[in-house]
Structure formats: structure tokens, C-alpha cells
Design a protein around this motif. Structure first.
Motif, PDB file in Angstrom:
ATOM      1  N   LEU A  71       4.239  -9.491   6.855  1.00 44.00           N
ATOM      2  CA  LEU A  71       4.163  -9.795   5.435  1.00 44.00           C
ATOM      3  C   LEU A  71       4.359  -8.479   4.684  1.00 44.00           C
ATOM      4  N   GLY A  72       5.177  -8.484   3.655  1.00 41.24           N
ATOM      5  CA  GLY A  72       5.432  -7.281   2.864  1.00 41.24           C
ATOM      6  C   GLY A  72       4.532  -7.244   1.644  1.00 41.24           C
ATOM      7  N   ILE A  73       3.816  -6.133   1.467  1.00 43.16           N
ATOM      8  CA  ILE A  73       2.908  -5.961   0.344  1.00 43.16           C
ATOM      9  C   ILE A  73       3.383  -4.761  -0.474  1.00 43.16           C
ATOM     10  N   ARG A  74       3.814  -5.007  -1.703  1.00 47.08           N
ATOM     11  CA  ARG A  74       4.270  -3.917  -2.571  1.00 47.08           C
ATOM     12  C   ARG A  74       3.062  -3.244  -3.209  1.00 47.08           C
ATOM     13  N   VAL A  75       3.014  -1.927  -3.137  1.00 49.22           N
ATOM     14  CA  VAL A  75       1.910  -1.169  -3.718  1.00 49.22           C
ATOM     15  C   VAL A  75       2.464  -0.131  -4.679  1.00 49.22           C
ATOM     16  N   GLU A  76       1.602   0.333  -5.569  1.00 43.05           N
ATOM     17  CA  GLU A  76       2.027   1.292  -6.585  1.00 43.05           C
ATOM     18  C   GLU A  76       2.170   2.692  -6.021  1.00 43.05           C
ATOM     19  N   ASN A  77       1.181   3.145  -5.246  1.00 45.87           N
ATOM     20  CA  ASN A  77       1.229   4.483  -4.679  1.00 45.87           C
ATOM     21  C   ASN A  77       0.913   4.370  -3.195  1.00 45.87           C
ATOM     22  N   LEU A  78       1.945   4.407  -2.373  1.00 48.88           N
ATOM     23  CA  LEU A  78       1.790   4.171  -0.942  1.00 48.88           C
ATOM     24  C   LEU A  78       0.864   5.197  -0.295  1.00 48.88           C
ATOM     25  N   GLY A  79       1.045   6.476  -0.615  1.00 53.88           N
ATOM     26  CA  GLY A  79       0.204   7.507  -0.028  1.00 53.88           C
ATOM     27  C   GLY A  79      -1.269   7.299  -0.314  1.00 53.88           C
ATOM     28  N   GLU A  80      -1.598   7.034  -1.573  1.00 55.12           N
ATOM     29  CA  GLU A  80      -2.999   6.795  -1.961  1.00 55.12           C
ATOM     30  C   GLU A  80      -3.532   5.527  -1.314  1.00 55.12           C
ATOM     31  N   THR A  81      -2.715   4.475  -1.262  1.00 57.29           N
ATOM     32  CA  THR A  81      -3.145   3.204  -0.674  1.00 57.29           C
ATOM     33  C   THR A  81      -3.432   3.363   0.807  1.00 57.29           C
ATOM     34  N   VAL A  82      -2.528   4.022   1.532  1.00 50.00           N
ATOM     35  CA  VAL A  82      -2.728   4.236   2.968  1.00 50.00           C
ATOM     36  C   VAL A  82      -4.006   5.042   3.206  1.00 50.00           C
ATOM     37  N   LEU A  83      -4.223   6.089   2.429  1.00 49.87           N
ATOM     38  CA  LEU A  83      -5.421   6.914   2.579  1.00 49.87           C
ATOM     39  C   LEU A  83      -6.687   6.101   2.310  1.00 49.87           C
ATOM     40  N   MET A  84      -6.685   5.304   1.238  1.00 49.65           N
ATOM     41  CA  MET A  84      -7.838   4.474   0.907  1.00 49.65           C
ATOM     42  C   MET A  84      -8.123   3.490   2.044  1.00 49.65           C
ATOM     43  N   MET A  85      -7.058   2.873   2.568  1.00 47.14           N
ATOM     44  CA  MET A  85      -7.239   1.891   3.636  1.00 47.14           C
ATOM     45  C   MET A  85      -7.702   2.560   4.928  1.00 47.14           C
ATOM     46  N   LYS A  86      -7.190   3.747   5.239  1.00 47.29           N
ATOM     47  CA  LYS A  86      -7.679   4.489   6.414  1.00 47.29           C
ATOM     48  C   LYS A  86      -9.167   4.770   6.254  1.00 47.29           C
ATOM     49  N   ASN A  87      -9.593   5.119   5.033  1.00 50.19           N
ATOM     50  CA  ASN A  87     -11.019   5.341   4.762  1.00 50.19           C
ATOM     51  C   ASN A  87     -11.827   4.059   4.933  1.00 50.19           C
ATOM     52  N   PHE A  92      -3.086   2.604  10.970  1.00 52.43           N
ATOM     53  CA  PHE A  92      -1.655   2.471  10.695  1.00 52.43           C
ATOM     54  C   PHE A  92      -0.861   2.829  11.934  1.00 52.43           C
ATOM     55  N   ARG A  93       0.210   2.068  12.188  1.00 52.26           N
ATOM     56  CA  ARG A  93       1.024   2.239  13.397  1.00 52.26           C
ATOM     57  C   ARG A  93       1.940   3.449  13.333  1.00 52.26           C
ATOM     58  N   ASN A  94       2.259   3.908  12.133  1.00 54.94           N
ATOM     59  CA  ASN A  94       3.210   5.001  11.983  1.00 54.94           C
ATOM     60  C   ASN A  94       2.924   5.736  10.681  1.00 54.94           C
ATOM     61  N   PRO A  95       3.383   6.982  10.589  1.00 57.09           N
ATOM     62  CA  PRO A  95       3.287   7.658   9.293  1.00 57.09           C
ATOM     63  C   PRO A  95       4.205   6.950   8.294  1.00 57.09           C
ATOM     64  N   ILE A  96       4.063   7.286   7.028  1.00 55.51           N
ATOM     65  CA  ILE A  96       4.923   6.702   5.995  1.00 55.51           C
ATOM     66  C   ILE A  96       6.371   7.091   6.290  1.00 55.51           C
ATOM     67  N   ARG A  97       7.247   6.106   6.289  1.00 55.64           N
ATOM     68  CA  ARG A  97       8.680   6.337   6.501  1.00 55.64           C
ATOM     69  C   ARG A  97       9.387   6.149   5.168  1.00 55.64           C
ATOM     70  N   SER A 105       4.882   1.753   5.355  1.00 54.41           N
ATOM     71  CA  SER A 105       4.050   1.991   6.531  1.00 54.41           C
ATOM     72  C   SER A 105       3.490   0.645   6.980  1.00 54.41           C
ATOM     73  N   MET A 106       3.175   0.526   8.271  1.00 53.74           N
ATOM     74  CA  MET A 106       2.743  -0.748   8.856  1.00 53.74           C
ATOM     75  C   MET A 106       1.291  -0.669   9.311  1.00 53.74           C
ATOM     76  N   CYS A 107       0.543  -1.780   9.114  1.00 56.01           N
ATOM     77  CA  CYS A 107      -0.829  -1.877   9.620  1.00 56.01           C
ATOM     78  C   CYS A 107      -1.129  -3.335   9.960  1.00 56.01           C
ATOM     79  N   LEU A 114       0.623  -8.546  10.984  1.00 57.94           N
ATOM     80  CA  LEU A 114       1.283  -7.280  10.699  1.00 57.94           C
ATOM     81  C   LEU A 114       1.704  -7.242   9.231  1.00 57.94           C
ATOM     82  N   LEU A 115       1.333  -6.137   8.564  1.00 56.93           N
ATOM     83  CA  LEU A 115       1.704  -5.937   7.168  1.00 56.93           C
ATOM     84  C   LEU A 115       2.617  -4.736   7.040  1.00 56.93           C
ATOM     85  N   GLU A 116       3.580  -4.857   6.169  1.00 59.43           N
ATOM     86  CA  GLU A 116       4.376  -3.707   5.735  1.00 59.43           C
ATOM     87  C   GLU A 116       3.931  -3.402   4.314  1.00 59.43           C
ATOM     88  N   LEU A 117       3.310  -2.242   4.105  1.00 57.55           N
ATOM     89  CA  LEU A 117       2.986  -1.780   2.762  1.00 57.55           C
ATOM     90  C   LEU A 117       4.164  -0.940   2.315  1.00 57.55           C
TER      91      LEU A 117
END
Length: 141
Positions: A71-87, A92-97, A105-107, A114-117
Motif C-alpha cells: 500500500l502506498g502512503i504519501r507523506v509530507e516529509n519522508l525523513g521526519e516521518t521515517v524517524l518518528m516511526m522508527k522512534n 524499515f527494510r531499506n534507507p530512503i531511496r 522507503s518500505m516498512c 507492506l507499506l511504501e511511504l
């Protein structure tokens, strides 16, 4: 018009519906719009931005993905979102591509979904691709 449709929601099985709903509320501010018994099981309809997910209080018969990859999830700031979710404990399966004007990035969400942010910038040069990403989530640009 006849023959036209609008893709509205994905309905997913949940091993633990409360855990699933909480996960989506915590990570994507999901808003509960309906919570009732239908077809003998609890069904919860939520909004995630303009998108919609329906949760079914019944465990999946299998965790195989079959024909659905993610499922694809559009976010405003991918870096901030990934960091918040890691917290929040999300792995996450991979760094931001990054590509020409967009990145992802996928989680995994609960029940191995499986989500694609992804985020899109206004630097996309291809007018067809820019038009493809032009919808109610375009305010993220």
C-alpha cells in the motif's frame, strides 16, 4: 458515468484489530469514522488523509501477499516521518531511496502489510508524472 469508478478503500484482516487501529492512529493520525458489527465481526472504517482503510476483526487466513505487493502512503516529509516511526518501534527494510523528484522507503504495518511511504517534490520534470501525483494530497508540495 456508467463504467467509471472511484477506488475507495482497502479492507484488511486483523489478527488484533485494536493493535492495528492504534498503529495507524499513532503513525498516520488515522481517524475512526465507523465502528460496528457487520457480517458477524467488528468492522472499523478509518480515514488516513483522503484515503480509507477498513479493518475486519478476523485474523488473516494466510500471511501470503498474493497479488497485492504494498500500500502506498504519501507523506509530507519522508525523513521526519521515517524517524518518528522508527522512534515508535517500526522497522524499515531499506534507507530512503530517492529518484527524480520523489523518494520512498518500505516498512511493515501489523499483519505483515507492506507499506511504501513516499514523498513527491514539485521538482518533477515529467508533466504526466506531475499530473499523476496531483490530487487532494498535493498540498504536501
Amino acid at each position: 458515468h456508467m463504467g467509471e469508478g472511484h477506488f475507495h478503500h482497502v479492507h484488511i484482516f486483523c489478527t488484533d484489530i485494536s493493535k492495528s487501529i492504534n498503529w495507524w492512529q499513532t503513525n498516520f493520525s488515522a481517524e475512526i469514522c465507523f465502528d460496528n458489527i457487520m457480517g458477524g465481526s467488528r468492522n472499523v472504517f478509518v480515514r488516513v488523509g483522503e484515503g480509507r482503510l477498513h479493518f475486519y476483526d478476523q485474523a488473516p487466513k494466510t500471511f501470503a501477499t498474493g497479488t497485492i505487493h504494498h500500500l502506498g502512503i504519501r507523506v509530507e516529509n519522508l525523513g521526519e516521518t521515517v524517524l518518528m516511526m522508527k522512534n515508535n518501534g517500526v522497522e524499515f527494510r531499506n534507507p530512503i531511496r530517492s529518484f527524480d523528484g520523489w523518494a520512498y522507503s518500505m516498512c511493515l504495518a501489523p499483519d505483515n502489510i507492506l507499506l511504501e511511504l513516499f514523498e513527491v517534490s514539485n521538482e518533477i520534470k515529467d508533466p504526466k508524472l506531475l499530473n499523476y501525483f496531483s490530487d487532494s494530497s498535493s498540498h504536501f508540495l
